[in-house]
Design a protein around this motif. Structure first.
Motif, PDB file in Angstrom:
ATOM      1  N   ILE A  94       0.828  -1.209   0.000  1.00 32.06           N
ATOM      2  CA  ILE A  94       0.000   0.000   0.000  1.00 32.06           C
ATOM      3  C   ILE A  94       0.865   1.263   0.000  1.00 32.06           C
ATOM      4  O   ILE A  94       0.548   2.248  -0.690  1.00 32.06           O
ATOM      5  CB  ILE A  94      -0.942  -0.010   1.221  1.00 32.06           C
ATOM      6  CG1 ILE A  94      -1.991  -1.114   1.064  1.00 32.06           C
ATOM      7  CG2 ILE A  94      -1.634   1.334   1.390  1.00 32.06           C
ATOM      8  CD1 ILE A  94      -2.897  -1.270   2.263  1.00 32.06           C
ATOM      9  N   THR A  95       1.954   1.257   0.744  1.00 33.33           N
ATOM     10  CA  THR A  95       2.816   2.440   0.801  1.00 33.33           C
ATOM     11  C   THR A  95       3.833   2.479  -0.332  1.00 33.33           C
ATOM     12  O   THR A  95       4.190   3.567  -0.810  1.00 33.33           O
ATOM     13  CB  THR A  95       3.554   2.483   2.147  1.00 33.33           C
ATOM     14  OG1 THR A  95       4.314   1.269   2.318  1.00 33.33           O
ATOM     15  CG2 THR A  95       2.580   2.622   3.286  1.00 33.33           C
ATOM     16  N   GLY A  96       4.308   1.315  -0.757  1.00 35.80           N
ATOM     17  CA  GLY A  96       5.341   1.295  -1.783  1.00 35.80           C
ATOM     18  C   GLY A  96       4.834   1.543  -3.186  1.00 35.80           C
ATOM     19  O   GLY A  96       5.539   2.136  -4.018  1.00 35.80           O
ATOM     20  N   PHE A  97       3.600   1.110  -3.477  1.00 34.09           N
ATOM     21  CA  PHE A  97       3.062   1.254  -4.833  1.00 34.09           C
ATOM     22  C   PHE A  97       2.903   2.723  -5.237  1.00 34.09           C
ATOM     23  O   PHE A  97       3.335   3.124  -6.322  1.00 34.09           O
ATOM     24  CB  PHE A  97       1.729   0.521  -4.955  1.00 34.09           C
ATOM     25  CG  PHE A  97       1.491  -0.051  -6.321  1.00 34.09           C
ATOM     26  CD1 PHE A  97       2.048   0.527  -7.450  1.00 34.09           C
ATOM     27  CD2 PHE A  97       0.710  -1.178  -6.492  1.00 34.09           C
ATOM     28  CE1 PHE A  97       1.842   0.000  -8.718  1.00 34.09           C
ATOM     29  CE2 PHE A  97       0.497  -1.713  -7.749  1.00 34.09           C
ATOM     30  CZ  PHE A  97       1.057  -1.122  -8.869  1.00 34.09           C
ATOM     31  N   PRO A  98       2.296   3.591  -4.402  1.00 39.72           N
ATOM     32  CA  PRO A  98       2.206   5.004  -4.800  1.00 39.72           C
ATOM     33  C   PRO A  98       3.571   5.656  -5.002  1.00 39.72           C
ATOM     34  O   PRO A  98       3.741   6.470  -5.919  1.00 39.72           O
ATOM     35  CB  PRO A  98       1.436   5.643  -3.633  1.00 39.72           C
ATOM     36  CG  PRO A  98       0.670   4.530  -3.024  1.00 39.72           C
ATOM     37  CD  PRO A  98       1.542   3.329  -3.161  1.00 39.72           C
ATOM     38  N   ILE A  99       4.532   5.312  -4.136  1.00 36.55           N
ATOM     39  CA  ILE A  99       5.871   5.876  -4.312  1.00 36.55           C
ATOM     40  C   ILE A  99       6.477   5.417  -5.630  1.00 36.55           C
ATOM     41  O   ILE A  99       7.081   6.210  -6.373  1.00 36.55           O
ATOM     42  CB  ILE A  99       6.770   5.475  -3.126  1.00 36.55           C
ATOM     43  CG1 ILE A  99       6.209   6.041  -1.825  1.00 36.55           C
ATOM     44  CG2 ILE A  99       8.200   5.948  -3.345  1.00 36.55           C
ATOM     45  CD1 ILE A  99       6.953   5.576  -0.589  1.00 36.55           C
ATOM     46  N   ALA A 100       6.329   4.123  -5.942  1.00 39.63           N
ATOM     47  CA  ALA A 100       6.871   3.597  -7.198  1.00 39.63           C
ATOM     48  C   ALA A 100       6.179   4.240  -8.406  1.00 39.63           C
ATOM     49  O   ALA A 100       6.835   4.552  -9.416  1.00 39.63           O
ATOM     50  CB  ALA A 100       6.710   2.079  -7.240  1.00 39.63           C
ATOM     51  N   LEU A 101       4.882   4.434  -8.333  1.00 39.51           N
ATOM     52  CA  LEU A 101       4.160   5.097  -9.427  1.00 39.51           C
ATOM     53  C   LEU A 101       4.669   6.519  -9.626  1.00 39.51           C
ATOM     54  O   LEU A 101       4.862   6.975 -10.760  1.00 39.51           O
ATOM     55  CB  LEU A 101       2.664   5.107  -9.134  1.00 39.51           C
ATOM     56  CG  LEU A 101       1.915   3.787  -9.320  1.00 39.51           C
ATOM     57  CD1 LEU A 101       0.497   3.893  -8.779  1.00 39.51           C
ATOM     58  CD2 LEU A 101       1.879   3.378 -10.794  1.00 39.51           C
TER      59      LEU A 101
END
Length: 296
Positions: A94-101
């Motif tokens: 949940i936290t890593g996906f927005p950062i990666a996007l």
């Protein structure tokens, strides 16, 4: 009709076999090291929990495993370990996906600073981070001091609760999760995204129908690595977690050092290895699926 000379045919057939032999020689040393340092101790540990000395004799038995799966404290430790692993894995995605996007599609200088902050925990030793979190979120820590200075009531501290290790483990595993998800997003071409936008697809539709279906393999790999690391973690559960029930890492140490019961400690280690093996199979399946898709 043209024919192929025997010499040419022999040269073609000998080259792959020679290359295959060289390849086997190159991987022989790493395979032997892995077998000696990893596989051999695992096999010895499993056999030592099944072939147990009883007085003057040694017999095959599963008595130690029966005790583990019937002992309420051992089962509580296993449950809290599985709970912590599942919660951390979900929070990491949940936290890593927005950062990666953001890192994948942002073209500004700010993206470089965000990437540096996301990777920064990788260079902080776990023991230092653990004590820093104690001084931050623990009783009379920095958070309590700031709330008191602002005239606000104190918040319940997650220190020495099941949420304490969750905070530390999520922080510690964010860099690897972000790097894996960013690598998966990099394989999605800009052309496919621009084509979807040209036919009127909005950001949400592009994410649901273009990005998310192609990220399943990367999410599975990132989750597998996170789960394997979290399940076998020791530092954060030992420093930040509750005294009871405790996760499997501290439980094994206490059983071996304080209770002087190496058989029970090895049984706990084998049970932990069994669960990690299941998660590892997901990773192997994902890699095999990815390799097969690449051949196509």
């Amino acid at each position: 009709m043209a024919t192929t000379s025997p010499a040419f045919t022999a040269g073609k057939t000998q080259t792959p076999s020679r290359g295959g032999l060289i390849g086997l020689l190159l991987v022989a040393a790493p395979v032997l090291i892995v077998g000696w340092l990893i596989l051999y101790p695992i096999i010895i540990a499993i056999l030592s929990t099944l072939h147990v000395e009883d007085g003057d004799k040694a017999a095959w038995t599963v008595k130690s495993y029966r005790f583990f799966f019937s002992d309420p404290y051992s089962l509580a430790s296993l449950r809290i370990t599985l709970w912590t692993t599942a919660v951390c894995a979900v929070l990491l995605i949940i936290t890593g996906f927005p950062i990666a996007l953001y890192l994948r599609f942002a073209k500004t200088r700010l993206a470089g600073y965000v990437q540096g902050l996301a990777i920064f925990p990788m260079f902080v030793p776990s023991i230092i981070l653990g004590f820093a979190l104690i001084r931050t979120i623990g009783p009379n820590g920095a958070v309590d001091i700031l709330l008191h200075a602002a005239g606000l009531p104190k918040l319940p501290s997650p220190y020495l609760t099941p949420w304490g290790p969750v905070i530390g483990l999520v922080w510690d595993n964010i860099p690897l999760t972000v790097l894996m998800l960013t690598s998966g997003l990099a394989r999605i071409s800009d052309a496919s995204i621009e084509a979807a936008r040209d036919v009127g697809a909005g950001p949400l539709r592009v994410f649901v129908h273009i990005i998310l279906p192609r990220m399943g393999n990367s999410i599975m790999v990132a989750s597998a690595f996170a789960i394997l690391g979290i399940f076998s973690s020791f530092t954060f559960p030992y420093l930040l977690g509750p005294a009871t029930p405790e996760m499997m890492g501290p439980l094994m140490l206490r059983t071996f050092n304080e209770l002087y019961d190496p058989l029970a400690a090895k049984t706990q280690a084998v049970v932990s290895f069994g669960f990690c093996l299941v998660f590892g199979l997901f990773y192997i399946y994902s890699m095999a699926k990815n390799r097969e898709a690449g051949k196509r």
